[in-house]
Design a protein around this motif. Structure first.
Motif, mmCIF file in Angstrom:
data_model
loop_
_atom_site.group_PDB
_atom_site.id
_atom_site.type_symbol
_atom_site.label_atom_id
_atom_site.label_comp_id
_atom_site.label_asym_id
_atom_site.label_seq_id
_atom_site.Cartn_x
_atom_site.Cartn_y
_atom_site.Cartn_z
ATOM 1 N N SER A 55 -1.975 5.073 6.132
ATOM 2 C CA SER A 55 -2.300 5.932 7.272
ATOM 3 C C SER A 55 -3.766 5.795 7.646
ATOM 4 O O SER A 55 -4.127 5.808 8.833
ATOM 5 N N GLY A 56 -4.627 5.640 6.652
ATOM 6 C CA GLY A 56 -6.036 5.433 6.934
ATOM 7 C C GLY A 56 -6.275 4.145 7.698
ATOM 8 O O GLY A 56 -7.102 4.101 8.628
ATOM 9 N N LEU A 57 -5.546 3.079 7.344
ATOM 10 C CA LEU A 57 -5.695 1.814 8.055
ATOM 11 C C LEU A 57 -5.146 1.915 9.478
ATOM 12 O O LEU A 57 -5.705 1.325 10.408
ATOM 13 N N LEU A 58 -4.050 2.649 9.652
ATOM 14 C CA LEU A 58 -3.516 2.864 10.996
ATOM 15 C C LEU A 58 -4.529 3.609 11.862
ATOM 16 O O LEU A 58 -4.722 3.274 13.038
ATOM 17 N N ALA A 59 -5.180 4.618 11.285
ATOM 18 C CA ALA A 59 -6.203 5.358 12.020
ATOM 19 C C ALA A 59 -7.362 4.443 12.409
ATOM 20 O O ALA A 59 -7.866 4.503 13.539
ATOM 21 N N ALA A 60 -7.786 3.565 11.487
ATOM 22 C CA ALA A 60 -8.867 2.626 11.783
ATOM 23 C C ALA A 60 -8.463 1.669 12.898
ATOM 24 O O ALA A 60 -9.272 1.347 13.784
ATOM 25 N N ALA A 61 -7.210 1.224 12.878
ATOM 26 C CA ALA A 61 -6.728 0.302 13.905
ATOM 27 C C ALA A 61 -6.695 0.970 15.275
ATOM 28 O O ALA A 61 -7.122 0.380 16.278
ATOM 29 N N LEU A 62 -6.209 2.197 15.332
ATOM 30 C CA LEU A 62 -6.161 2.906 16.616
ATOM 31 C C LEU A 62 -7.563 3.206 17.116
ATOM 32 O O LEU A 62 -7.845 3.077 18.320
ATOM 33 N N CYS A 63 -8.459 3.570 16.214
ATOM 34 C CA CYS A 63 -9.850 3.812 16.587
ATOM 35 C C CYS A 63 -10.456 2.539 17.179
ATOM 36 O O CYS A 63 -11.119 2.580 18.225
ATOM 37 N N GLY A 64 -10.216 1.409 16.532
ATOM 38 C CA GLY A 64 -10.740 0.145 17.043
ATOM 39 C C GLY A 64 -10.170 -0.212 18.403
ATOM 40 O O GLY A 64 -10.903 -0.670 19.294
ATOM 41 N N GLY A 65 -8.864 -0.010 18.576
ATOM 42 C CA GLY A 65 -8.255 -0.295 19.872
ATOM 43 C C GLY A 65 -8.875 0.525 20.989
ATOM 44 O O GLY A 65 -9.118 0.022 22.091
ATOM 45 N N LEU A 66 -9.153 1.790 20.718
ATOM 46 C CA LEU A 66 -9.774 2.656 21.719
ATOM 47 C C LEU A 66 -11.221 2.253 21.992
ATOM 48 O O LEU A 66 -11.682 2.298 23.138
ATOM 49 N N VAL A 76 9.796 10.962 18.565
ATOM 50 C CA VAL A 76 9.165 11.871 17.607
ATOM 51 C C VAL A 76 10.090 12.088 16.408
ATOM 52 O O VAL A 76 9.642 12.102 15.251
ATOM 53 N N ALA A 77 11.382 12.232 16.660
ATOM 54 C CA ALA A 77 12.338 12.440 15.569
ATOM 55 C C ALA A 77 12.368 11.246 14.619
ATOM 56 O O ALA A 77 12.427 11.417 13.390
ATOM 57 N N VAL A 78 12.319 10.044 15.152
ATOM 58 C CA VAL A 78 12.290 8.842 14.314
ATOM 59 C C VAL A 78 11.060 8.854 13.408
ATOM 60 O O VAL A 78 11.138 8.546 12.207
ATOM 61 N N VAL A 79 9.923 9.212 13.967
ATOM 62 C CA VAL A 79 8.684 9.253 13.180
ATOM 63 C C VAL A 79 8.779 10.291 12.067
ATOM 64 O O VAL A 79 8.372 10.038 10.923
ATOM 65 N N ILE A 80 9.338 11.464 12.366
ATOM 66 C CA ILE A 80 9.432 12.528 11.363
ATOM 67 C C ILE A 80 10.407 12.146 10.249
ATOM 68 O O ILE A 80 10.099 12.272 9.053
ATOM 69 N N VAL A 81 11.572 11.652 10.625
ATOM 70 C CA VAL A 81 12.634 11.410 9.642
ATOM 71 C C VAL A 81 12.404 10.130 8.854
ATOM 72 O O VAL A 81 12.627 10.086 7.631
ATOM 73 N N TYR A 82 11.949 9.074 9.529
ATOM 74 C CA TYR A 82 11.819 7.780 8.862
ATOM 75 C C TYR A 82 10.367 7.375 8.592
ATOM 76 O O TYR A 82 10.112 6.610 7.667
ATOM 77 N N GLY A 83 9.436 7.884 9.393
ATOM 78 C CA GLY A 83 8.043 7.534 9.165
ATOM 79 C C GLY A 83 7.408 8.318 8.040
ATOM 80 O O GLY A 83 6.519 7.816 7.337
ATOM 81 N N LEU A 111 0.825 -1.200 0.000
ATOM 82 C CA LEU A 111 0.000 0.000 0.000
ATOM 83 C C LEU A 111 0.863 1.256 0.000
ATOM 84 O O LEU A 111 1.925 1.283 0.633
ATOM 85 N N PRO A 112 0.428 2.302 -0.691
ATOM 86 C CA PRO A 112 1.128 3.591 -0.592
ATOM 87 C C PRO A 112 1.158 4.076 0.855
ATOM 88 O O PRO A 112 0.145 4.029 1.556
ATOM 89 N N GLY A 113 2.329 4.514 1.299
ATOM 90 C CA GLY A 113 2.476 5.023 2.657
ATOM 91 C C GLY A 113 2.855 3.984 3.679
ATOM 92 O O GLY A 113 3.118 4.317 4.839
ATOM 93 N N ALA A 114 2.909 2.706 3.264
ATOM 94 C CA ALA A 114 3.182 1.636 4.237
ATOM 95 C C ALA A 114 4.653 1.537 4.609
ATOM 96 O O ALA A 114 4.984 0.967 5.658
ATOM 97 N N ALA A 115 5.539 2.085 3.777
ATOM 98 C CA ALA A 115 6.970 1.910 4.004
ATOM 99 C C ALA A 115 7.420 2.465 5.345
ATOM 100 O O ALA A 115 8.308 1.899 5.997
ATOM 101 N N GLY A 116 6.827 3.563 5.788
ATOM 102 C CA GLY A 116 7.266 4.174 7.035
ATOM 103 C C GLY A 116 6.541 3.684 8.268
ATOM 104 O O GLY A 116 6.908 4.054 9.382
ATOM 105 N N LEU A 117 5.526 2.829 8.092
ATOM 106 C CA LEU A 117 4.731 2.418 9.248
ATOM 107 C C LEU A 117 5.536 1.623 10.265
ATOM 108 O O LEU A 117 5.281 1.703 11.461
ATOM 109 N N GLY A 118 6.493 0.838 9.794
ATOM 110 C CA GLY A 118 7.316 0.060 10.713
ATOM 111 C C GLY A 118 8.053 0.954 11.695
ATOM 112 O O GLY A 118 8.127 0.647 12.901
ATOM 113 N N PHE A 119 8.584 2.074 11.200
ATOM 114 C CA PHE A 119 9.283 3.015 12.077
ATOM 115 C C PHE A 119 8.306 3.682 13.051
ATOM 116 O O PHE A 119 8.632 3.895 14.226
ATOM 117 N N VAL A 120 7.109 4.005 12.565
ATOM 118 C CA VAL A 120 6.102 4.641 13.422
ATOM 119 C C VAL A 120 5.696 3.693 14.539
ATOM 120 O O VAL A 120 5.612 4.090 15.716
#
Length: 337
Positions: free
Chosen positions: A184-195, A112-119, A71-80
């Motif tokens: 990012s949309g799937l990450l948002a859905a996952a966090l929403c579900g967890g909450l 936070v720096a890891v997320v900005i630079v690599y995420g 998926l587009p945007g998935a490359a940085g999710l591991g770092f996030v």
């Protein structure tokens, strides 16, 4: 793919709820939050529900990414996710044995720096206004503040649910609509579900708290998702969505600085906390915050669908007015008290 966000949300909610049940006896033994003069609770309550929220979210999205094509945007999710896990570890340690303010802040800055630079390595919000290094420094400061304000605002039952379920739900829909990248949309859905899975255990009067193990990484994930939204050009929407949490925390910080208080120490000065002191029930406070956030979601959506400058400023003005009205209401004595 169209059903993926819903399936991820439901899976994360189920895993989170199951883990809340399984972990609660252990947390009662090793992570009990005892009430003090600054607490909103009256009886010792286990904290650490954030473990269930994050585990539910990360397991759900991890399984989904294995099953779906790249998926587009998935490359940085591991770092996030990795940075969030590290920050959860920092929060867990702080829940049990408080860290010094300096060490805590330094570790937050690193995550936070890891997320900005690599995420989000290609993200640029103001490429024509400032160099990349300056923009990243500002993003670092904003990210650290968002992590901390999420932690500061997690002071009564359901307040984080009221703030982040509408926000992450809206971002999940934005991913489905192509406004932000699908990952990012799937990450948002996952966090929403967890909450959502955690919500029944945190409803007033709570049987389980998030703890710093939850609030810190949830703040980091929220900051990342809003950063991804702003990177699409929807800066107005990214500013509107978290406005109540940002306004309450920032105004409270400035007031405490003006009074020369030690801002790193626990307190009960937030507007939502003062609302309970003024006779508003916890349930009425969080319901009002949730309704405000739903209104902010509507204004953010309008700002995306109608990019005209006049509409953008109107949406921002309306968001500020609604937030100010809610904060004003919280500052007054409840007629029911």
């Amino acid at each position: 793919m169209a059903l993926a966000p819903l399936l991820i949300l439901l899976s994360a909610a189920a895993i989170s709820a199951l883990l809340c049940v399984l972990l609660r006896p252990l947390l009662e033994r090793y992570a009990l939050a005892r009430p003090n003069a600054r607490s909103s609770h009256r009886v010792p309550t286990p904290q650490g529900g954030g473990i269930a929220v994050l585990a539910g979210a990360f397991l759900a999205i991890g399984l989904a990414l294995q099953a779906l094509p790249p998926l587009p945007g998935a490359a940085g999710l591991g770092f996030v996710i990795a940075a969030s896990v590290v920050l959860a570890g920092v929060g867990a340690w702080d829940d049990i044995r408080p860290l010094s303010a300096g060490l805590r802040l330094g570790l937050q800055a690193l995550c936070v720096a890891v997320v900005i630079v690599y995420g989000a390595p290609d993200a640029r919000l103001f490429p024509e206004l400032m160099p990349l290094a300056v923009e990243r420094c500002l993003a670092l400061l904003a990210g650290i503040w968002f992590v901390n304000l999420t932690n500061f605002m997690d002071g009564i039952d359901w307040i984080t649910i009221a703030g982040f379920v509408p926000l992450t739900g809206a971002l999940a829909l934005a991913g489905s609509a192509g406004v932000i990248d699908p990952a990012s949309g799937l990450l948002a859905a996952a966090l929403c579900g967890g909450l959502i899975g955690f919500a029944p255990f945190n409803k007033p009067v709570a049987r389980l708290f998030l703890g710093d193990v939850g609030s810190l990484p949830i703040g980091l994930l929220g900051a990342y998702l809003l950063f991804r939204l702003a990177d699409t050009g929807a800066l107005t929407a990214a500013l509107i969505l978290p406005l109540y949490h940002v306004a309450d925390a920032t105004i409270t910080l400035l007031r405490r600085l003006a009074r020369r208080e030690k801002v790193w120490e626990a307190h009960r000065s937030h507007v939502y906390q003062q609302a309970t002191t003024n006779g508003h029930s916890v349930l009425s406070v969080v319901t009002t915050v949730a309704l405000l956030n739903l209104a902010l979601v509507g204004l953010a959506a309008l700002s995306i669908t109608m990019p005209d400058a006049a509409v953008q400023w109107t949406c921002i003005a309306a968001a500020i007015l609604l937030t100010a009205l809610v904060m004003r209401r919280f500052s007054l004595r409840s007629s029911a008290s």
